[in-house]
Design an enzyme around this catalytic site. Structure first.
Site, PDB file in Angstrom:
ATOM      1  N   SER A   5      -7.359  -6.472   5.550  1.00 21.92           N
ATOM      2  CA  SER A   5      -6.803  -6.076   4.182  1.00 21.92           C
ATOM      3  C   SER A   5      -6.879  -8.126   3.943  1.00 21.92           C
ATOM      4  O   SER A   5      -6.582  -8.127   2.780  1.00 21.92           O
ATOM      5  CB  SER A   5      -5.683  -5.425   4.001  1.00 21.92           C
ATOM      6  N   LYS A   9       3.849  -4.282   1.769  1.00 26.95           N
ATOM      7  CA  LYS A   9       3.413  -5.839   1.382  1.00 26.95           C
ATOM      8  C   LYS A   9       4.105  -5.790   0.216  1.00 26.95           C
ATOM      9  O   LYS A   9       4.173  -7.098  -0.332  1.00 26.95           O
ATOM     10  CB  LYS A   9       1.317  -5.262   1.272  1.00 26.95           C
ATOM     11  N   VAL A  65      15.244  -0.466  10.276  1.00 26.80           N
ATOM     12  CA  VAL A  65      15.042   0.998   9.266  1.00 26.80           C
ATOM     13  C   VAL A  65      16.187   2.385   9.267  1.00 26.80           C
ATOM     14  O   VAL A  65      16.429   3.261   8.712  1.00 26.80           O
ATOM     15  CB  VAL A  65      13.901   1.067   8.657  1.00 26.80           C
TER      16      VAL A  65
END
Length: 772
Positions: free
Chosen positions: A678, A721, A359
């Site tokens: 999660s 997400k 990134v």
């Protein structure tokens, strides 16, 4: 007895001098008493005087007790008054005599005496003795060079043995006491034996002297020769412009020390080490160690710094020019620069850029340095497991070196570089110490103004350094270390951002690297989107750049082979160049399913979607979990199962399902380990769907932790997400209510395509997800 009619005679005491019979000698007389004695002697017609020697030279006014009893009756031959009042006399020794008594010692000494005659001894023995003495005397003269050879001739002519002894004694360098002993020896034989003894001693002494002087001479010659050769060597070296050995090196170092700009304690340390170097032999191993150490102390920057170029607008331009997106990170950097501009000296913050690979963490750190106008040093901590990599080795070890930090400072050459510590989460510790703990001292603003390296030993100031660390995740960074850093999360890019990056940065860079231009290769936007969606799946853009490179290589081959002059890549012909797509675009189901729910997951390479599948079949209530699930995920599944058992009535499920049915939960991509809390609501929704036979909406994705009471707890990594959900083509996302604050991180371009449903209980989830 020639002078027995006259019993008294004037006495002249001699200092440091002794007259033998038949010896002619000059004397200087200066003492009052002595002058008067001389005058008295001259008044007599035969001018005789008694010469006796003082026992001690120092005594100025001798008394009868200070004078030897035996002396020589002598005749005054000449007398001369010198201008300074002294009288010079020439005397000739006549015969031995003994003082009987002092008659007068007021104005001058006057004594009565008794003449002592030699005891004559004739015979062969005397001849042999005389000859032996003469032989030895000859050897002595040859060896000594102090007595002239003519003396030997004079002595050889004498016939009387007694006189021979006296004359030789007068020529030998003896102490007064020894001469007096010979004078007092009346027996001629004894006198000759004493002389023989003395000559023997003298000869041995002379031989020893000769040996010693030869040795000294040899030594001198050798030393002189060495000195001469060394001087020649120096001259040659000087001509060649070389400095001489250690001495030259030391001189050079001292010169260098004068120009060194460093704190006094550093200079003092260097000076001590140079002094040590000077004393140690050049050949010893220690010498090299000290030399290397001194070089390190010279090479590390102590005061050199670069001037910060704090133009905020220029900095912003540089950051925008080199990085697309990353708004938060850029904002933080510009804030830091603004503060630097207002406060001249500030403890450098320690930024930690956290995000998936590719990134642009490292390149962002480099851009920060560029915008500041500072030097950049980068070290990678991946796999560092030895504490001495950070702190250096002690100098006692062979091949010791400073740690990476000091080495980096040497490379930078300034005290305020931007120091990039890559992969801080990949350090490991073992029996060689814990490097992460060693980094605490480096990264703690309270401690790092006196960082101590084992090799350098002098405290080193790191407080002016701007440290930027990078990590893929913060889980593996020890808490105390994390505590000292400011975390800047850089999550993955959206499709739109990736498209921009590909168009603005990656493709132009690859075209240049492959010797192509825009005229030769064109990649249409549709093709780029296709590459992003179906050929790469990542948070960063590394693989995207690789695919761009592949396109460039294919195009280069076509152009060089002369098949085409220009290559245009479109969405339709993309597969010709890159082969079949590697990924299925979008993980969203094609239609609504029973017992299959799309969950959202966070991975170190960004967000991803996971399908949770549940199948129910007759059995005895066994719960099976597959798909490489970690402990936390398995617990989530059991919690969801327990919640459903407690709510069978509300959910309209058979109350005894857990006794009659076996349940199997599977999460596809079974080879990949998965863990985390999660997936709780995802599993619960899938279980309910499977048990009730209700379908789950294909466009819904969800994330959230579940409790036994059905409450939904917040999760992390929402941005990643969400990006994954958007990429997968989902339109509705169910998230915990407490994650509402994280929605502002999500790019507007993504937000506008998605509907966010905020929930705090499983009922709300089922309400939204199950198709009525």
């Amino acid at each position: 007895m020639g002078s027995n009619h006259k019993k008294t005679i004037p006495l002249l005491p001699l200092r440091g001098l002794l007259v033998f019979p038949s010896m002619v000698l000059h004397l200087d007389v200066g003492r009052d008493k002595s002058v008067k004695a001389l005058d008295q002697a001259m008044m007599e017609d035969n001018s005789f005087i008694f010469l006796a020697t003082q026992e001690e030279v120092q005594i100025e006014e001798p008394t009868p007790d200070d004078i030897y009893r035996i002396g020589t009756i002598s005749k005054v031959r000449q007398m001369l008054k010198l201008p300074n009042g002294t009288i010079r006399v020439l005397v000739e020794g006549l015969y031995r005599a003994k003082i009987i008594d002092y008659v007068n010692d007021d104005t001058y000494f006057e004594v009565t005496y008794q003449k002592l005659d030699d005891e004559e001894q004739e015979g062969l023995e005397m001849d042999a003795l005389s000859r032996a003495v003469l032989d030895l005397f000859e050897q002595y003269i040859n060896a000594s060079k102090k007595v002239s050879p003519e003396t030997l001739a004079t002595v050889s002519d004498i016939n009387e043995p007694g006189r021979i002894a006296d004359v030789i004694a007068s020529h030998l360098p003896l102490k007064i006491k020894d001469k007096q002993r010979i004078l007092e020896t009346i027996s001629v034989k004894e006198r000759l034996e004493k002389i023989l003894d003395i000559l023997n001693n003298e000869r041995e002494l002379l031989e020893l002297e000769k040996k010693i002087s030869q040795r000294v001479k040899k030594q001198m010659e050798k030393t002189q020769k060495e000195y001469y050769l060394r001087e020649q060597m120096k001259a040659i070296k000087k001509e060649l412009g070389e400095k001489d050995g250690i001495a030259g090196e030391v001189a050079e170092l001292r010169e260098k020390l004068k120009d060194l700009d460093a704190p006094d304690y550093v200079k003092e340390k260097i000076k001590k080490e140079i002094d040590r170097l000077e004393k140690i032999p050049a050949a010893s191993a220690e010498s090299g160690v000290i030399r290397t150490y001194i070089d390190w102390l010279f090479d590390i920057p102590w005061t050199e710094s670069t001037e910060d170029d704090l133009d905020i607008h220029r900095a912003e331009e540089i950051l925008d020019q080199e990085h697309y997106g990353l708004e938060k990170a850029k904002e933080r950097v510009l804030e830091y620069l603004s503060v630097q501009k207002l406060v001249k000296k500030m403890k450098g913050p320690i930024l930690c850029l956290v995000g998936p690979p590719g990134v642009g963490k490292t390149s962002l750190a480099k851009s920060i340095a560029k915008s500041l106008g500072r030097k950049v040093v980068r070290i990678s901590l991946g796999g560092v497991r030895d504490e001495s990599e950070i702190r250096g080795h002690r100098r006692t070890y062979v091949g010791a070196l400073p740690g990476r930090i000091i080495q980096g400072m040497k490379t930078a050459g300034t005290v305020n570089p931007v120091f990039i510590l890559d992969e801080i989460d990949k350090m490991s510790s073992d029996f060689r110490g814990d490097p992460a703990s060693a980094l605490l001292e480096v990264l703690d603003p309270e401690q790092n103004n006196s960082f101590s390296d084992h090799y350098i030993e002098i405290p080193y100031d790191l407080s002016k350094v701007m440290f930027i660390t990078t990590a893929n995740s913060t889980h593996t960074i020890p808490r105390p270390l994390l505590d000292r850093m400011e975390i800047l999360n850089i999550s993955g890019y959206t499709e739109i951002e990736k498209l921009h990056i590909a168009q603005k940065y990656l493709l132009p860079r690859q075209l240049e690297a492959h010797g192509l231009s825009k005229d030769k290769l064109q990649v249409q936007e549709g093709a780029l989107i296709e590459v992003i969606r179906r050929y790469t799946r990542e948070a960063g853009v590394r693989n995207l750049e690789r695919e761009m490179a592949t396109l460039c290589r294919k195009a280069a081959k076509i152009i060089v082979a002369g098949e085409k002059k220009k290559v245009i890549v479109t969405a339709k012909n993309l597969a010709q160049y890159l082969g079949k797509p590697k990924y299925r675009y979008g993980m969203a189901e094609r239609e609504n399913q029973i017992g299959a729910v799309t969950g959202l997951a966070w991975t170190p390479v960004g967000g991803d979607t996971l399908t949770v599948e549940v199948s129910v079949y007759p059995g005895k209530g066994k719960l099976t979990l597959t798909g490489q699930l970690g402990d936390v995920m398995q617990e989530s599944a059991r919690a969801a199962f327990s919640y459903i058992r407690a709510k069978v009535e509300e959910l309209q499920i058979e109350p005894d399902f857990y006794e009659k049915k076996d349940i199997h939960i599977h999460v596809p991509e079974g080879a990949i380990p998965k863990d985390g809390p999660s997936a709780g609501i995802t599993m619960a929704t899938a279980l309910v769907s499977a048990l009730t036979g209700k379908k789950v909406s294909k466009s819904v994705g969800m994330t959230g932790e579940i409790t036994l009471r059905g409450r939904v707890l917040p999760i992390g990594g929402l941005k990643e997400k969400t990006l994954a959900a958007h990429r997968a083509g989902l339109t509705t996302i169910i998230i915990p209510k407490e994650n509402e604050k994280d929605l502002e991180d999500i790019p507007d371009s993504v937000k506008k395509d998605l509907e966010f449903v905020l929930v705090d209980h499983l009922d709300q989830v089922l309400e939204k997800a199950l198709v009525k």
